[in-house]
Design a protein around this motif. Structure first.
Motif, short mmCIF file in Angstrom:
data_model
loop_
_atom_site.label_atom_id
_atom_site.label_comp_id
_atom_site.label_asym_id
_atom_site.label_seq_id
_atom_site.Cartn_x
_atom_site.Cartn_y
_atom_site.Cartn_z
N PHE A 159 0.83 -1.21 0.00
CA PHE A 159 0.00 0.00 0.00
C PHE A 159 0.86 1.25 0.00
O PHE A 159 0.58 2.22 -0.71
N LEU A 160 1.92 1.25 0.79
CA LEU A 160 2.80 2.41 0.85
C LEU A 160 3.45 2.69 -0.50
O LEU A 160 3.52 3.83 -0.95
N VAL A 161 3.94 1.64 -1.14
CA VAL A 161 4.60 1.81 -2.44
C VAL A 161 3.62 2.33 -3.48
O VAL A 161 3.91 3.30 -4.20
N ALA B 190 3.29 -2.53 -8.31
CA ALA B 190 3.02 -3.93 -7.96
C ALA B 190 4.28 -4.77 -8.00
O ALA B 190 4.55 -5.58 -7.10
N VAL B 191 5.09 -4.61 -9.06
CA VAL B 191 6.32 -5.39 -9.19
C VAL B 191 7.31 -5.06 -8.08
O VAL B 191 7.91 -5.94 -7.44
N PHE B 192 7.48 -3.76 -7.82
CA PHE B 192 8.42 -3.35 -6.77
C PHE B 192 7.94 -3.79 -5.39
O PHE B 192 8.77 -4.05 -4.51
N SER B 193 6.64 -3.88 -5.20
CA SER B 193 6.12 -4.34 -3.91
C SER B 193 6.46 -5.81 -3.68
O SER B 193 6.81 -6.21 -2.56
N ILE B 194 6.34 -6.60 -4.74
CA ILE B 194 6.74 -8.02 -4.62
C ILE B 194 8.22 -8.12 -4.26
O ILE B 194 8.62 -8.90 -3.37
N GLY C 146 2.02 -12.01 -2.94
CA GLY C 146 0.84 -11.59 -3.69
C GLY C 146 0.07 -10.48 -2.99
O GLY C 146 -0.45 -9.57 -3.64
N LEU C 147 0.01 -10.54 -1.67
CA LEU C 147 -0.68 -9.49 -0.91
C LEU C 147 0.01 -8.14 -1.11
O LEU C 147 -0.67 -7.10 -1.19
N GLY C 148 1.32 -8.16 -1.20
CA GLY C 148 2.03 -6.91 -1.44
C GLY C 148 1.66 -6.29 -2.78
O GLY C 148 1.44 -5.08 -2.89
N ALA C 149 1.56 -7.13 -3.82
CA ALA C 149 1.20 -6.61 -5.15
C ALA C 149 -0.24 -6.09 -5.17
O ALA C 149 -0.52 -5.01 -5.74
N VAL C 150 -1.15 -6.83 -4.58
CA VAL C 150 -2.56 -6.39 -4.57
C VAL C 150 -2.71 -5.09 -3.78
O VAL C 150 -3.43 -4.17 -4.18
#
Length: 209
Positions: free
Chosen positions: A119-121, A140-144, A195-199
């Motif tokens: 969410f922050l990213v 999304a990619v950077f969050s993963i 996956g939760l990070g990307a979503v």
């Protein structure tokens, strides 16, 4: 012979004659008497300017120079894609380190922390780069990657504590051991957190946009 009797109350000066007894409002022959002053010194003056150039226009009239009515221009849209991607990368690095420190300190992963990373990213990137699809995809990619780096940092902290060696030595000299340990310990929850990070990144981007 007797003289004719004059009718009573006969006017001494015919109407329209010369001024009588200094009356300045008595007109000359054939002229009507001028209007008496009303006592309002501004009665015959044109209306004073109000400072508004549009006063007196009828409804529906356009503004001067043939244009339409004045309007306030809309603020420029945020559409700096490159800067948005750069912000997403920087936020991912910072959030990934924080996530790894939290995971290593409590020796376990927390789903809420992975959601917070994404969410922050996404939120930070979209605030700068707008709701461009490229910015959202990069978030999304950077969050993963941030969640993955955080997991590696957490494992490194745990290994450093078990081996009683500095954290920098584990990362610098035994990083292959860290990645091997991640592969062996990875399970459904590990990938779920990725996956939760990307979503969450997509949700944060939409929230900011």
């Amino acid at each position: 012979m007797s003289q004719p009797v004059q009718p009573p109350n006969q006017p001494q000066q015919p109407f329209g004659g010369q001024p009588v007894d200094g009356n300045p409002y008595a007109g000359g022959p054939g002229q009507g008497a001028p209007a008496a002053p009303t006592g309002n010194p501004y009665g015959q003056q044109p209306p004073a300017p109000t400072g508004n150039p549009f006063v007196g226009q009828q409804p529906g009239q356009g503004a001067p120079f043939g244009g339409g009515a004045p309007f306030t221009p809309a603020p420029p849209a945020r559409n700096n894609v490159l800067l948005g991607v750069a912000v997403a990368l920087g936020a991912a690095i910072v959030a990934g380190i924080l996530y790894g420190v939290i995971a290593g300190s409590i020796e376990r992963e927390v789903g809420y922390a992975a959601v917070g990373v994404g969410f922050l990213v996404g939120f930070a990137a979209s605030k700068v780069g707008g709701s461009n699809p490229a910015v959202i995809a990069a978030s999304a990619v950077f969050s993963i990657g941030a969640v993955y780096v955080g997991q590696l940092i957490g494992i490194s902290m745990i290994l450093a504590d078990l081996a009683q060696i500095p954290f920098s030595e584990v990362v610098g000299d035994h990083f292959d051991t860290v990645t091997k340990a991640w592969s062996e310990e990875a399970d459904f929850m590990t990938y779920l957190f990725l996956g939760l990070g990307a979503v969450a990144a997509v949700g944060g981007a939409k929230k900011a946009g």
